[in-house]
Design an enzyme around this catalytic site. Sequence first.
Site, short mmCIF file in Angstrom:
data_model
loop_
_atom_site.label_atom_id
_atom_site.label_comp_id
_atom_site.label_asym_id
_atom_site.label_seq_id
_atom_site.Cartn_x
_atom_site.Cartn_y
_atom_site.Cartn_z
N LYS A 44 25.46 -3.63 -0.63
CA LYS A 44 26.93 -3.57 -0.68
C LYS A 44 27.49 -2.79 0.50
O LYS A 44 28.69 -2.55 0.58
CB LYS A 44 27.37 -2.87 -1.98
CG LYS A 44 26.88 -3.52 -3.24
CD LYS A 44 27.26 -2.64 -4.43
CE LYS A 44 26.39 -2.92 -5.62
NZ LYS A 44 26.42 -1.81 -6.58
N HIS A 93 4.57 5.75 11.65
CA HIS A 93 4.12 5.59 10.27
C HIS A 93 3.19 6.77 9.97
O HIS A 93 1.98 6.63 9.89
CB HIS A 93 3.39 4.25 10.12
CG HIS A 93 3.15 3.81 8.71
ND1 HIS A 93 3.26 4.65 7.62
CD2 HIS A 93 2.79 2.59 8.20
CE1 HIS A 93 2.99 3.97 6.51
NE2 HIS A 93 2.70 2.72 6.85
N ARG A 98 11.05 3.93 3.59
CA ARG A 98 10.70 2.96 4.65
C ARG A 98 11.95 2.20 5.01
O ARG A 98 12.70 1.76 4.13
CB ARG A 98 9.62 2.00 4.16
CG ARG A 98 9.39 0.87 5.15
CD ARG A 98 8.19 0.04 4.81
NE ARG A 98 6.96 0.76 5.07
CZ ARG A 98 5.76 0.22 4.99
NH1 ARG A 98 5.63 -1.05 4.65
NH2 ARG A 98 4.67 0.93 5.24
N ARG A 124 0.80 -1.22 0.00
CA ARG A 124 0.00 0.00 0.00
C ARG A 124 0.83 1.28 0.00
O ARG A 124 0.60 2.19 -0.80
CB ARG A 124 -0.91 0.07 1.24
CG ARG A 124 -2.26 -0.52 1.07
CD ARG A 124 -2.66 -1.12 2.39
NE ARG A 124 -1.70 -2.16 2.72
CZ ARG A 124 -1.77 -3.41 2.26
NH1 ARG A 124 -2.80 -3.75 1.55
NH2 ARG A 124 -0.86 -4.30 2.54
N THR A 125 1.77 1.36 0.92
CA THR A 125 2.44 2.65 1.09
C THR A 125 3.24 3.00 -0.15
O THR A 125 3.13 4.11 -0.69
CB THR A 125 3.34 2.61 2.34
OG1 THR A 125 2.58 2.09 3.42
CG2 THR A 125 3.86 3.98 2.69
N1 CP Z 1 -0.45 -0.01 5.76
C1 CP Z 1 0.77 -0.27 5.25
O1 CP Z 1 1.78 0.34 5.64
O2 CP Z 1 0.78 -1.25 4.31
P1 CP Z 1 2.08 -1.74 3.51
O3 CP Z 1 3.00 -2.37 4.51
O4 CP Z 1 1.57 -2.69 2.48
O5 CP Z 1 2.72 -0.52 2.92
#
Ligand code: CP
Length: 306
Positions: free
Chosen positions: A80, A129, A101, A51-52
């Site tokens: 590396k 998040h 991320r 999603r993100t």
């Molecule tokens: N909600 C969320 O962060 O989903 P993903 O881990 O798929 O990005």
Amino acid sequence: MRHLMSPLDFSVEELDRLLDLANDIEANPSRYAHSCEGKKLATLFYEPSTRTRLSFEAAMLNLGGSVLGFSSADSSSAAKGESVSDTIRIISCYADICAMRHPKEGAPLVASMKSSIPVINAGDGGHQHPTQTLTDLLTIRSLKGRLGNFTIGLCGDLKFGRTVHSLIQALIRYPNVRFILISPEELRLPDNIRDGVLRKNHQDFCEEVRLEDAMPELDLLYMTRVQRERFFNEEDYIRMKDFYILDREKMKLAKEDMLVLHPLPRVNEISTEVDDDPRAVYFRQAQYGVYVRMALILTLLEVEVC
Ligand code: CP
């Protein structure tokens, strides 16, 4: 230049403007279709995501911009031994804004200190998040009509679930929000959030183990999965993973206008039989994630749309 590391990086007024913009994007997508032409978004994902990452990419494409990036540490020069600090200096030459991320808490913050483009924290370890929180706030405000004056149940892995940590920090800024923290003993909210955020701000909250006991009181139920990737051993995960399963029977205990949210991905914690219940809004929530990320990109790039 602004970055986004935590939902608290925006004031309540700034958040209101961002959510208003997201609602306008939803209502008038064509108005924004060319607003980022010539701009590039880099998605630097050292941890898995559906999603993100893809909603960020969809957001930039919807704005007429382009995207580049990597979806795992293995497919980048991190494999590396390249540091996050060096990587962001390079990405700053290639893109106008980036979403990162990383499994290590604080890695996006380290990147932001060396970056010459806005950095968005797209999830750092069990810490924060913030763009999921923006998604959650937009979903709640759009479907409930308000932020505040409700009881929210946060259920599941409250220890490792970074979406819960960010959401609590964001919601305490709104009036009359009562939290019911529903988790097994082992997966309770960490002290730094329970004491350092809820108690410190004199927030109304209680802790429960049984979801059934909390259900009738809730205006919102925020389900979360048990975060397998953060457990030290598989045995503990297996013991915990099906502790909560929201099904049709439990939904009968809820108010008629209660909403069920989930940041997704789900594993077993919501039975698929709940998906058709009009109170289950987790798939709509994922759609709101695109609108709010479009609004965020426009805001951080300071793009004015007439
Ligand atoms: N909600 C969320 O962060 O989903 P993903 O881990 O798929 O990005």
